[in-house]
Design an enzyme around this catalytic site. Structure first.
Site, PDB file in Angstrom:
ATOM      1  N   TRP A  10       0.815  -1.230   0.000  1.00 28.63           N
ATOM      2  CA  TRP A  10       0.000   0.000   0.000  1.00 28.63           C
ATOM      3  C   TRP A  10       0.843   1.272   0.000  1.00 28.63           C
ATOM      4  CZ3 TRP A  10      -4.510  -1.108   4.017  1.00 28.63           C
ATOM      5  CH2 TRP A  10      -5.447  -1.946   3.406  1.00 28.63           C
ATOM      6  N   HIS A  90      12.684  -2.619  -1.633  1.00 25.48           N
ATOM      7  CA  HIS A  90      11.844  -2.070  -2.710  1.00 25.48           C
ATOM      8  C   HIS A  90      12.623  -0.954  -3.423  1.00 25.48           C
ATOM      9  CE1 HIS A  90       8.594  -0.048  -4.806  1.00 25.48           C
ATOM     10  NE2 HIS A  90       7.893  -1.155  -4.644  1.00 25.48           N
ATOM     11  N   GLU A  92      11.802   1.829  -4.504  1.00 28.10           N
ATOM     12  CA  GLU A  92      11.559   3.196  -4.026  1.00 28.10           C
ATOM     13  C   GLU A  92      12.455   3.518  -2.834  1.00 28.10           C
ATOM     14  OE1 GLU A  92       7.285   3.005  -3.616  1.00 28.10           O
ATOM     15  OE2 GLU A  92       7.065   3.072  -5.793  1.00 28.10           O
ATOM     16  N   GLY A 164       4.349   1.218 -11.536  1.00 29.83           N
ATOM     17  CA  GLY A 164       3.451   2.369 -11.653  1.00 29.83           C
ATOM     18  C   GLY A 164       3.394   3.001 -13.035  1.00 29.83           C
ATOM     19  N   GLY A 217      -0.497  -0.282  -7.070  1.00 28.00           N
ATOM     20  CA  GLY A 217      -1.741   0.449  -7.326  1.00 28.00           C
ATOM     21  C   GLY A 217      -3.005  -0.407  -7.250  1.00 28.00           C
TER      22      GLY A 217
HETATM   23  C1  PEP Z   1       5.316  -1.773  -6.555  1.00 35.29           C
HETATM   24  O1  PEP Z   1       5.562  -0.589  -6.315  1.00 35.29           O
HETATM   25  O2  PEP Z   1       5.890  -2.680  -5.919  1.00 35.29           O
HETATM   26  C2  PEP Z   1       4.354  -2.100  -7.596  1.00 35.29           C
HETATM   27  C3  PEP Z   1       4.284  -3.339  -8.021  1.00 35.29           C
HETATM   28  O3  PEP Z   1       3.593  -1.069  -8.034  1.00 35.29           O
HETATM   29  P1  PEP Z   1       2.501  -1.089  -9.232  1.00 35.29           P
HETATM   30  O4  PEP Z   1       1.759  -2.386  -9.135  1.00 35.29           O
HETATM   31  O5  PEP Z   1       1.638   0.088  -8.948  1.00 35.29           O
HETATM   32  O6  PEP Z   1       3.280  -0.986 -10.493  1.00 35.29           O
END
Ligand code: PEP
Length: 230
Positions: A10, A90, A92, A164, A217
């Site tokens: 999330w 991750h 990010e 994303g 997402g």
């Molecule tokens: C993520 O950030 O781990 C991810 C899979 O994001 P999304 O599904 O939004 O691409």
């Protein structure tokens, strides 16, 4: 893993009352896959209490033991509040917090010491992909994190350029990458993540060596989650 695993990250989204409403709309009683929800740290105790049939994970843990680390959350703390999983490395966090493979490796050790299953993220940038070095990059990440070739770990392959963006590698590309990884690390459980939603989840589930999905997402919508889990 007998049932396929769906891990919903999330991130720093949705407020607690929205999280409760979302999970109340998930068809928990009739899940065909294992679902792990990874909310903000601070919601975990409330949600663990309210949704006993679900598994919860954190989005990160500290690389350190309990001690003077302002703002950090130790794996031991996560275990005590009922976390079964923790996402580690991750992209990010690698980008915004400068986490490198060695740090991810230290977090992995802390998670295991606290009996929490780490979901370890790896993945290449678009630049690496365009250079044709994806596999080399992924193997370097696994090596530097310290993934053992004869142990069972959950690895989420998430191409950074797919997160994303609405763009994904083809199912054949993911399959080929997973087969190469499994060839060297036969015990790994492999998840794919990056722009997965109800429209393409089944294609990825069709990959025989795929153990599950990590969704961003799509995990913020009960309707999408229900479709992915059906
Ligand atoms: C993520 O950030 O781990 C991810 C899979 O994001 P999304 O599904 O939004 O691409």
């Amino acid at each position: 893993m007998t049932q396929k695993l769906v891990v919903a990250n999330w991130k720093m989204n949705i407020l607690l009352h929205e999280a409760v409403a979302l999970l109340e709309s998930v068809n928990i009683g009739s899940l065909h896959k294992s679902l792990v929800i990874c909310p903000s740290f601070i919601y975990i105790p409330t949600l663990v209490d309210a949704f006993k049939k679900l598994d919860f994970g954190a989005q990160d843990c500290s690389a350190n033991d309990l001690g003077a680390y302002t703002g950090e959350v130790a794996a031991a703390m996560l275990y005590e509040i009922g976390c079964k999983y923790v996402i580690i490395g991750h992209s990010e966090r690698r980008i915004s917090c400068g986490e490198d493979n060695q740090t991810v490796g230290r977090k992995l050790v802390k998670a295991l010491e606290s009996k929490i299953t780490p979901v370890i993220c790896i993945g290449e940038s678009l630049e690496v992909r365009n250079q044709g070095s994806t596999l080399e990059h992924l193997f370097k990440q696994l090596e530097e994190i310290g993934i053992s070739r004869n142990k069972k770990f959950v690895i989420a392959y998430e191409p950074i350029w797919a997160i994303g963006s609405g763009v994904t590698p083809s199912v054949d590309e993911v399959k080929a990458i997973f087969n190469k990884i499994k060839g060297a690390y036969p015990y790994l459980q492999l998840l794919y993540g990056g722009s997965v939603g109800p429209e393409n989840a089944d294609e990825f589930f069709g990959i025989d060596v795929l153990d599950g999905l990590l969704v961003g997402g799509a995990g913020l919508s009960a309707q999408k989650l229900n479709q992915i889990l059906s």
